[in-house]
Scaffold this motif. Structure first.
Motif, PDB file in Angstrom:
ATOM      1  N   VAL A   5       0.708  -1.290   0.013  1.00 55.38           N
ATOM      2  CA  VAL A   5       0.078  -0.083   0.114  1.00 55.38           C
ATOM      3  C   VAL A   5       0.749   1.063   0.103  1.00 55.38           C
ATOM      4  O   VAL A   5       0.677   2.229  -0.791  1.00 55.38           O
ATOM      5  CB  VAL A   5      -0.927  -0.124   1.255  1.00 55.38           C
ATOM      6  N   ARG A   6       1.784   1.149   0.817  1.00 59.71           N
ATOM      7  CA  ARG A   6       3.031   2.399   0.774  1.00 59.71           C
ATOM      8  C   ARG A   6       3.261   2.694  -0.524  1.00 59.71           C
ATOM      9  O   ARG A   6       3.506   3.624  -0.937  1.00 59.71           O
ATOM     10  CB  ARG A   6       3.793   2.425   1.856  1.00 59.71           C
ATOM     11  N   ALA A   7       4.065   1.503  -1.221  1.00 61.00           N
ATOM     12  CA  ALA A   7       4.631   1.628  -2.590  1.00 61.00           C
ATOM     13  C   ALA A   7       3.562   2.164  -3.488  1.00 61.00           C
ATOM     14  O   ALA A   7       3.797   3.162  -4.347  1.00 61.00           O
ATOM     15  CB  ALA A   7       5.063   0.464  -3.138  1.00 61.00           C
ATOM     16  N   LEU A   8       2.338   1.636  -3.530  1.00 60.09           N
ATOM     17  CA  LEU A   8       1.246   2.259  -4.482  1.00 60.09           C
ATOM     18  C   LEU A   8       1.049   3.817  -4.411  1.00 60.09           C
ATOM     19  O   LEU A   8       0.598   4.445  -5.089  1.00 60.09           O
ATOM     20  CB  LEU A   8      -0.059   1.435  -4.145  1.00 60.09           C
ATOM     21  N   HIS A   9       1.038   4.179  -3.009  1.00 60.21           N
ATOM     22  CA  HIS A   9       0.444   5.476  -2.503  1.00 60.21           C
ATOM     23  C   HIS A   9       1.370   6.555  -2.928  1.00 60.21           C
ATOM     24  O   HIS A   9       1.369   7.587  -3.373  1.00 60.21           O
ATOM     25  CB  HIS A   9       0.301   5.536  -1.005  1.00 60.21           C
ATOM     26  N   GLU A  10       3.013   6.036  -3.129  1.00 62.39           N
ATOM     27  CA  GLU A  10       3.898   6.928  -3.576  1.00 62.39           C
ATOM     28  C   GLU A  10       3.985   6.950  -4.969  1.00 62.39           C
ATOM     29  O   GLU A  10       4.514   7.847  -5.894  1.00 62.39           O
ATOM     30  CB  GLU A  10       5.221   6.210  -3.201  1.00 62.39           C
ATOM     31  N   ARG A  11       3.049   6.118  -5.726  1.00 63.62           N
ATOM     32  CA  ARG A  11       2.856   6.148  -7.457  1.00 63.62           C
ATOM     33  C   ARG A  11       1.757   6.694  -7.912  1.00 63.62           C
ATOM     34  O   ARG A  11       1.514   6.024  -8.948  1.00 63.62           O
ATOM     35  CB  ARG A  11       3.503   4.679  -7.800  1.00 63.62           C
ATOM     36  N   LEU A  12       1.096   7.207  -7.365  1.00 68.69           N
ATOM     37  CA  LEU A  12      -0.226   7.580  -7.788  1.00 68.69           C
ATOM     38  C   LEU A  12       0.030   8.557  -9.077  1.00 68.69           C
ATOM     39  O   LEU A  12       0.998   9.538  -8.767  1.00 68.69           O
ATOM     40  CB  LEU A  12      -1.226   8.262  -6.594  1.00 68.69           C
ATOM     41  N   PRO A  13      -0.784   8.384  -9.983  1.00 64.61           N
ATOM     42  CA  PRO A  13      -0.717   9.311 -11.294  1.00 64.61           C
ATOM     43  C   PRO A  13      -1.224  10.717 -11.106  1.00 64.61           C
ATOM     44  O   PRO A  13      -2.156  10.956 -11.875  1.00 64.61           O
ATOM     45  CB  PRO A  13      -1.354   8.201 -12.278  1.00 64.61           C
ATOM     46  N   GLY A  14      -1.231  11.391  -9.983  1.00 65.82           N
ATOM     47  CA  GLY A  14      -1.602  12.572  -9.862  1.00 65.82           C
ATOM     48  C   GLY A  14      -1.181  13.127  -8.387  1.00 65.82           C
ATOM     49  O   GLY A  14      -0.482  12.486  -7.728  1.00 65.82           O
ATOM     50  N   PRO A  15      -1.667  14.243  -7.911  1.00 66.31           N
ATOM     51  CA  PRO A  15      -1.362  14.793  -6.849  1.00 66.31           C
ATOM     52  C   PRO A  15      -1.856  13.998  -5.497  1.00 66.31           C
ATOM     53  O   PRO A  15      -2.751  13.144  -5.529  1.00 66.31           O
ATOM     54  CB  PRO A  15      -2.107  16.223  -6.631  1.00 66.31           C
ATOM     55  N   ARG A  16      -0.947  13.657  -4.386  1.00 65.94           N
ATOM     56  CA  ARG A  16      -1.262  12.980  -3.232  1.00 65.94           C
ATOM     57  C   ARG A  16      -1.823  13.690  -2.387  1.00 65.94           C
ATOM     58  O   ARG A  16      -2.144  13.106  -1.274  1.00 65.94           O
ATOM     59  CB  ARG A  16       0.063  12.348  -2.641  1.00 65.94           C
ATOM     60  N   ALA A  17      -1.767  15.142  -2.212  1.00 69.73           N
ATOM     61  CA  ALA A  17      -2.285  15.918  -1.116  1.00 69.73           C
ATOM     62  C   ALA A  17      -3.623  15.541  -0.724  1.00 69.73           C
ATOM     63  O   ALA A  17      -4.773  15.790  -1.609  1.00 69.73           O
ATOM     64  CB  ALA A  17      -2.205  17.512  -1.526  1.00 69.73           C
ATOM     65  N   GLY A  18      -3.913  15.272   0.486  1.00 67.96           N
ATOM     66  CA  GLY A  18      -5.415  14.986   1.221  1.00 67.96           C
ATOM     67  C   GLY A  18      -5.921  13.538   0.719  1.00 67.96           C
ATOM     68  O   GLY A  18      -6.642  13.054   1.361  1.00 67.96           O
ATOM     69  N   ILE A  19      -4.992  12.715  -0.039  1.00 65.81           N
ATOM     70  CA  ILE A  19      -5.262  11.274  -0.150  1.00 65.81           C
ATOM     71  C   ILE A  19      -4.697  10.563   0.868  1.00 65.81           C
ATOM     72  O   ILE A  19      -3.643  10.041   0.876  1.00 65.81           O
ATOM     73  CB  ILE A  19      -4.891  10.713  -1.699  1.00 65.81           C
ATOM     74  N   ASP A  20      -5.593  10.350   1.937  1.00 69.41           N
ATOM     75  CA  ASP A  20      -5.214   9.953   3.195  1.00 69.41           C
ATOM     76  C   ASP A  20      -5.788   8.556   3.387  1.00 69.41           C
ATOM     77  O   ASP A  20      -5.500   8.159   4.838  1.00 69.41           O
ATOM     78  CB  ASP A  20      -5.135  11.014   4.347  1.00 69.41           C
ATOM     79  N   THR A  21      -6.661   7.946   2.878  1.00 77.27           N
ATOM     80  CA  THR A  21      -7.572   7.071   3.238  1.00 77.27           C
ATOM     81  C   THR A  21      -7.509   5.704   2.071  1.00 77.27           C
ATOM     82  O   THR A  21      -7.499   6.349   0.592  1.00 77.27           O
ATOM     83  CB  THR A  21      -8.848   7.466   3.448  1.00 77.27           C
ATOM     84  N   CYS A  22      -7.721   4.547   2.300  1.00 77.91           N
ATOM     85  CA  CYS A  22      -7.517   3.828   1.436  1.00 77.91           C
ATOM     86  C   CYS A  22      -8.549   2.320   1.833  1.00 77.91           C
ATOM     87  O   CYS A  22      -8.859   2.082   2.851  1.00 77.91           O
ATOM     88  CB  CYS A  22      -6.258   3.047   0.885  1.00 77.91           C
ATOM     89  N   GLY A  23      -9.047   1.986   0.856  1.00 81.46           N
ATOM     90  CA  GLY A  23      -9.873   0.683   0.819  1.00 81.46           C
ATOM     91  C   GLY A  23      -9.242  -0.544   0.073  1.00 81.46           C
ATOM     92  O   GLY A  23      -8.786  -0.314  -0.852  1.00 81.46           O
ATOM     93  N   VAL A  24      -9.158  -1.583   0.895  1.00 84.81           N
ATOM     94  CA  VAL A  24      -8.392  -2.663   0.287  1.00 84.81           C
ATOM     95  C   VAL A  24      -9.356  -3.859   0.156  1.00 84.81           C
ATOM     96  O   VAL A  24     -10.127  -4.378   0.964  1.00 84.81           O
ATOM     97  CB  VAL A  24      -7.090  -3.195   1.429  1.00 84.81           C
ATOM     98  N   HIS A  25      -9.096  -4.413  -1.163  1.00 86.01           N
ATOM     99  CA  HIS A  25      -9.993  -5.407  -1.480  1.00 86.01           C
ATOM    100  C   HIS A  25      -9.518  -6.595  -1.867  1.00 86.01           C
ATOM    101  O   HIS A  25      -8.516  -6.598  -2.985  1.00 86.01           O
ATOM    102  CB  HIS A  25     -10.956  -5.062  -2.744  1.00 86.01           C
TER     103      HIS A  25
END
Length: 251
Positions: free
Chosen positions: A126-146
């Motif tokens: 999850v941390r690695a994916l969060h670092e590679r989002l194709p856009g701004p990460r500001a405010g993106i502080d929650t995730c759902g895992v399926h």
């Protein structure tokens, strides 16, 4: 748990007299080496236990089909830098505008097993994916895992995306292949907002990943069928939705 997608912002502003700054591409598709590197340094058996947990997914009770072909667990987390905080288990909700098949209702899936939710493998991915989002990460502080398993037999195909070409209603969505055994099909396709194909890929290597901006592209997956000569097949996926949490602003 999620909000309806917002309007897609235009190109970033540039100083007067200069052309707009180009937007980052709305998706990234990378091979298994990226997540494999994120898992380096963790005990080898932690990843083996993580992938084995797909063998313990209960049937999705919300399919509405005679034969269960999708099996899943779900959990959500708050992202605090390098640390994930597990949130209380809750129903998963999508608006009907983004999920024409299952939208508009709360779907309560089985929770992630404790060993998965607290395990080093999931947290590193999850941390690695969060670092590679194709856009701004500001405010993106929650995730759902399926955790999702789709099965197919010679008599009945499996449908990874029964809603067809769609959005998920998040800011970003990561699709990680965990296992592909004795199946054909399941081609991933991304589309622009006019539903014109922009990227096609058949995920075949464990940890191969697509991360997309759910506000700028649509996506779909073709049906899963058994490979020639096989009576049944299995496709296991880890899906991670990224979005602003409560108080972090709306999408």
């Amino acid at each position: 748990m999620t909000s309806a997608p917002s309007r897609v912002p235009g190109p970033a502003a540039a100083p007067s007299g200069q052309p707009p700054v180009p937007e980052r591409p709305p998706f990234a598709h990378f091979g298994p080496e990226v997540l494999a590197a994120a898992l380096e340094g963790h005990p080898a058996d932690s990843f083996a236990q993580f992938t084995a947990s797909w063998d313990d997914l209960p049937a999705d009770a919300h399919l509405g089909t005679d034969r269960p072909y999708r099996f899943r667990r779900y959990g959500s987390f708050r992202i605090h830098g390098d640390r994930l905080e597990r949130l209380p288990h809750a129903a998963f909700f999508q608006d009907r505008s983004v999920n024409r098949v299952h939208g508009g209702v709360d779907r309560l899936f089985a929770p992630l097993a404790d060993a998965v939710a607290t395990g080093a493998a999931l947290h590193a991915i999850v941390r690695a994916l969060h670092e590679r989002l194709p856009g701004p990460r500001a405010g993106i502080d929650t995730c759902g895992v399926h955790q999702i398993r789709v099965t197919a037999t010679v008599r009945a195909e499996g449908h990874p995306a029964p809603e067809g070409v769609h959005r998920d209603g998040h800011a970003y969505v990561a699709q990680v292949l965990i296992r592909r055994r004795d199946v054909r099909g399941a081609e991933s396709c991304l589309y622009d907002l006019q539903e014109r194909p922009v990227h096609r890929a058949l995920l075949t290597a464990p940890l191969e990943t697509i991360v997309l901006d759910d506000r700028r592209v649509l996506h779909g997956v073709s049906p899963v069928r058994p490979a020639p000569g096989a009576g049944s097949g299995v496709r296991d996926m880890l899906l991670v939705d990224f979005f602003p949490g409560a108080g972090a602003g709306s999408e």
